[in-house]
Enzyme design. Sequence first.
Site, PDB file in Angstrom:
ATOM      1  CE  LYS B 364      -1.966  -1.131   3.860  1.00 31.72           C
ATOM      2  NZ  LYS B 364      -1.287  -2.400   4.157  1.00 31.72           N
ATOM      3  CB  THR B 365       3.539   2.324   2.271  1.00 32.84           C
ATOM      4  OG1 THR B 365       2.720   2.000   3.390  1.00 32.84           O
ATOM      5  CG2 THR B 365       4.274   3.607   2.542  1.00 32.84           C
ATOM      6  CB  SER B 681     -17.687 -16.414   7.177  1.00 36.65           C
ATOM      7  OG  SER B 681     -16.482 -16.586   7.875  1.00 36.65           O
ATOM      8  CE  LYS B 724     -13.624 -16.253   4.694  1.00 41.83           C
ATOM      9  NZ  LYS B 724     -15.053 -15.995   4.859  1.00 41.83           N
TER      10      LYS B 724
END
Lengths: 103, 773
Positions: B364-365, B681, B724
């Site tokens: 992200k950075t 979930s 997942k």
Amino acid sequence: MEFGLWKPPADVLHLGERWFIKLEVAGVCPEEVEIVVHRNTLRIRGCRRDMLLEEGYFYHSLEISYSRFERIVELPFTIATDSIRWEYREGMLLIQLQKEDAS
Amino acid sequence: MSSEASTEVLPLLPIKEMVLMVHMEHPVVVGRARSIAAVEAALAGEEKTLVVVAQRDSAVDAPSQQDLYAIGTRALIRKMERRSNGGISISLRGLERVQIEDVDSTNPYQQARFKVVPLPSDQSSEVEALHRDVLEQARQVEELMTSDWPKGLLVQMLESLRDPLDHVFVLASLLRLDVKKQQAIHEANSRLQALRLIHDYLNHEIQVLTIQQEIANQAASNVSQEQRQYMLRKQMAAIQKELGEQNPEQAEVEELRQKLEERNLPEAAQKVADRELDRLERLPPAAQDYQLIRGYLELVAELPWSKSTEDNLDLGHARAILDQDHFDLAEVKERIIEHLAVRKLNPRSRGAILCFVGGPGVGKTSLGQSIARALGREFERIAMGGLHDESELRGHRRTYIGAMPGRIIQAIRNKGVNNPLLLLDEIDKLGRDYRGDPSAALMEILDPSQNVEFRDNYLDLPFDLSRVFFVATANTLDTIPRPLLDRMEVLRLSGYTEEEKVQIARRYLVPRQLKEVNLSEEKVRMSDAVLEQIVRRYTREAGVRELNRQVARVVRKLAVRFAEGNDEPVSVEPSQLPDLLGPERFFVEKLRQETVPGITTGLAWTEAGGDVLFVEAVLMPGGKGLTLTGQLGEVMKESAQAAQSYIWSQADNLGISRDKLQSNGIHVHVPAGAIPKDGPSAGVTMATSMLSLYLDKPVRSDTAMTGEITLAGLVLPVGGVKEKALAARRTGITRVILPKDNVKDLSEIDETIRREIEFVPVTNLKEVFRAAF
């Protein structure tokens, strides 16, 4: 500033060899004046006494010095003691004298 | 005169605070009625004389003989004047020392019978010596006397006299000795005694005067020291002016003024700056406000009010840079390109606010950095983690000591342009407490319609933030306040697959680490198999941070060998990894080969990506109800209850004997027990576990499942399907049961995975059970 007894003002003058000392001593009783000579100095003492002393007199202010006075006059020569003559005239004491040598 | 022993009578005048000494003349003011009468009586005498004597205590108003000293002075009234208040001013001259025999108080005035006491006239070498000493002292005293005494007068006066006693009397009168001391001198029996007394007094007087003078000198020197400094400063200023130099403060102010002028400030800012500059000029640099105002003006001068960088809007160039820096992330890159395209068509469009969400280490950075590079903008990262004070963002008001501008303004000041890319890192970790809510401040900052006039508390001037490109990052959206989230465009960066990680390692991490230790890529070869091994056995994460560390470790170990002299290229084999990295850290969760009834494989989404979790359930004969353990959150507990209720209600349809339901409690545990888990979930997983237990039938071991359930037995969609799926594959699962509504998410998943795993879409629990056994 003066110290001690009051000092009358004096003039010293001469006419040839004859020296005169004039002292302003009005109100002084001449009988009480005493003149002492020592070498070249002349010491004159006396006393001024108030002559208006009757009852009721009241001084408002006073500037004349009363009581005894003393005045020493130095001359530039040795005084011939026996030459001294003096007289009291019009409030002035007039002393006449001569140098010792000259006499 | 020969009247020494005889007694006389004269009016008596007691006087206060002084002794009239022989030959001295003193003015005296006579006020007491009895004294006036005495003076009148003296004036009425032939010679105008009276006896003057000092009072022992000046407080006594009508002194009797006991209150008077025994030795007085016969005095002549030389002058007399009446005063308007009835008193008399007279000038008295001391004629002789007298011993008062007795005092007659019967008249309106007192009369003294007295005897003259002649002054002593002793002569000796001691008298001579002392006399000289006293004259020397007198000279010193006159030297030390300050004020009004005309210099030289005392010495002159003393020189006109010859008699040592006259000297003593003059000195005693002038030194303002107290009556007791004067009287002692007046009464002295010998010249020697009189000289000794005056000698002592003079000594004392000299000391006092010396100290007095020292004090006066000190005070004077203090004053002159200050004056000196003042004069020197003036001279310095004059010299500096002459040389064309300015004093440092003046120069500072000038420099600031110049800087501010160059900045081309907006009108409002210019007004404030001028005002503050004027204030600064008038303050001395030592003033507390001076530094405050200076700091403020420096900020105003350094802020880029109108300075900005040119955006590079070449889309091809941008795409190249983004691809160069990051692998994959196609969706995010596309969004960035879109943004650039909009910018290109409409340069006045508002700055975008992007929010990257994803696990740690997914890039992200660095993506933020890449955008800045692609656009040609300045980049500044502002850590939001743990920020819990609004004023950190927005600054403190200047009235506070140590006030500073907020982080936003500081970042812009650092970068020197008004359109940098600001990366608000870890925005989900903003704190909040009684000092304020920083997220509220962020809302203003991030709202393009409000941040045109962003007002920092310290700056207290509107600053335009609308040209700033804001990028926020977060690990999760759950903790970001909704209103704040609404202002941002969320872009998810899901975790990387193993293949992607291998690619990332090969393309970015390995070359970077080799460069770090200055080894060429020819020297070290790491095959994809090695990298895969590292990814699988030594890391477990959504991102690549740990992978990077492990690669670095390998490279370091190899660097040691090269440093030791080996120059041959090295090729790392998978079998060497335990030597390089130690024993394998993670076991790929092997499928539990022999599963017993009650154990089901579930799939979970965590911040670190997806994970496999097992739900274990056992029957507790004789027990009652439902026991849940494993740090389950509220939501998860409720979905366990829902699962149980569903099974009980459908017991007949599912073929479970009532006996079994009634005679047994049930315990559901979700390892690992120490990790908190929550979310709906795992509903299908728990329901399957329970059913497997009641039916005593094991669940298929190659199958994992995810999905939320309702009491009616419906299966609802869940999040994080991609993560997942990745986790399932990592574990070797080949079948995944998932809600039908999640099938659309499968498109995000890599082709290879879709080929390897069979996805079983379901809409209700019955379908789940059919697929699970």
